[in-house]
Design an enzyme around this catalytic site. Structure first.
Site: not given
Ligand code: ZN
Length: 452
Positions: A57, A60, A120, A206, A209, A231, A234, A268, A319
């Site tokens: 990502h 980040q 995202y 994603h 969730r 994902h 995790e 993960h 990540d």
């Molecule tokens: Zn991630």
């Protein structure tokens, strides 16, 4: 045609001496061992294939090191995520381009030649959609183009705040799309990478969730044969919430309800039962491990020994990009296992086999598979992604073959990578990317404003 010559090179069949690699149109055209350098060959000592960071990502990277103060309540993944949302909400498209460019420069300097960008951050700061749905994806593509890294763009589908179709919360407003909006985003994203050499595209629901079962079923065809990344498992809380919602655990649910196969990469997959471990290995999907981030976030330790014993395939990703390095990810992967099993060389391929070599080989193959590459490693048909190591580095001096890889991963720290070719273009020389300084300058200007 570019021709490189290596005194020693790691091929899919193993180490070879006096290897000439011919490159045409960004791909490896021929690999010939046991030949002396021809006139015009560029000569180096030790060559390895470049590795994919299969899960990133990019934005980040800007908050790396900014979530290391203890909060006033249990400091977990979920509190880190609040910091991440605050940071994400402040970034402009130009910021994303500047952060991603420096990140990709750093990846290349550390031996990553392709990135799976699980993307995202789609919308404007107030959640409004940009006139071009791929505004942000275009900035990622620009960063890949400038740095030279191979891009597998994985636009992420994100519609809900939790399991069972819960409404998203305000902090997620830049991520949210309906299925129809996501289809439009995918079309625009395909266009955004259309002219980028060596780029490809897949999809990234994603997580369970964020994507409800009917939405997951509706978006999978939009991958159009490309990779599907998600994902999964995790965090323990995520597993508990998934059980409360469906009676099943995330990996179990996916294996039973989604067409998980070789095209899939479960990011993960940290928390699995023995049955899930065996079933995931059998599915042919890649486990996308991000050991440095998983350690940073306190996720847990992937059952790597058990997964490999079951025949599973893995690759590695950076990540959260809190720290970027091929050696760092592979070392952390092995060290997590050592701490868990209270033993050494846990992931080695067997008695007398090098741990570094085993990890590196597996990650090359798993990374290429997860990002749908035509071939893995230094072999004809593969993208010309090549890394040379500095034979004069103190942790590599006097060593040969597998001992060089062990020296790099476990002992060298930084400075072991010498040159890097991505898609046949030499972008790193003497450990330094040609854009390092300008990328740092732009990144730093953005950071001084965003962090203030
Ligand atoms: Zn991630």
């Amino acid at each position: 045609m570019t021709r490189l010559h290596f005194a020693s090179a790691l091929l899919p069949s193993g180490w070879a001496n006096d290897v000439q690699v011919a490159i045409t149109a960004g791909a490896i055209a021929a690999v010939t061992a046991d030949v002396t350098p021809a006139a015009g060959d560029e000569c180096h000592a030790i060559a390895l294939p470049g590795l994919a960071s299969l899960h990133s990502h990019a934005f980040q990277r800007g908050m790396a090191g900014l979530a290391e103060q203890r909060g006033d309540r249990a400091d977990t993944f979920w509190t880190w995520r609040e910091t991440m949302y605050r940071f994400a909400l402040a970034m402009t498209p130009d910021d994303v381009a500047d952060v991603a460019t420096l990140l990709y420069v750093e990846m290349l300097e550390q031996g990553f030649t392709r990135v799976g960008e699980f993307h995202y951050l789609h919308h404007d700061r107030d959640g409004a959609h940009y006139a071009d749905p791929a505004e942000m994806a275009t900035r990622i593509a620009q960063a890949a183009d400038a740095s030279g890294i191979g891009l597998t763009l994985l636009p992420s589908f994100y519609a809900h705040g939790s399991f069972g179709g819960a409404a998203p919360h305000d902090g997620q407003r830049r991520f949210i799309n309906s299925v129809d909006q996501f289809a439009t985003l995918m079309a625009a994203s395909r266009k955004a990478i259309g002219k980028l050499p060596g780029a490809n595209i897949g999809i990234a629901p994603h997580s369970l969730r964020a994507a409800a079962p009917d939405e997951l079923a509706a978006i999978i065809p939009l991958a159009n044969g490309g990779p599907v990344h998600i994902h999964a498992a995790e965090q323990v809380k995520e597993v508990e919430d998934c059980l409360a919602w469906s009676g099943q655990r995330p990996v179990q649910w996916l294996l039973e309800h989604a067409p998980v196969d070789q095209r899939w990469c479960l990011i993960h997959a940290t928390h699995m039962t023995e049955h899930e471990i065996r079933a995931l290995a059998k599915s042919g999907a890649t486990a996308g491990l991000c050991p440095v981030t998983e350690a940073s976030l306190g996720d847990g330790i992937f059952p790597a020994r058990e997964f490999l014993d079951a025949g599973g395939s893995f690759g590695v990703g950076t990540d959260s990009n809190v720290l970027v390095g091929v050696a760092d990810e592979l070392r952390q992967l092995e060290y997590g296992q050592r701490l868990k099993h209270r033993a050494r060389n846990v992931l080695s391929g067997g008695v007398g086999r090098s741990t570094g070599r085993t990890l590196f080989d597996d990650a090359v193959v798993g990374g290429a598979r997860a990002l749908a590459q035509p071939a893995a490693g230094l072999t004809p048909g593969a993208r010309a992604d090549i890394v040379t190591l500095d034979a004069a580095h103190p942790s590599l001096a006097g060593r040969a073959r597998d001992a060089v890889i062990d020296g790099w991963i476990f002992a060298a720290g930084s400075g072991a990578v010498d040159c890097v070719w991505a898609g046949g273009n030499k972008v790193v020389e003497g450990g330094r990317h040609r854009l390092r300084q300008s990328a740092r300058n732009r990144f730093n200007i953005a950071m001084r404003r965003l962090v203030a």
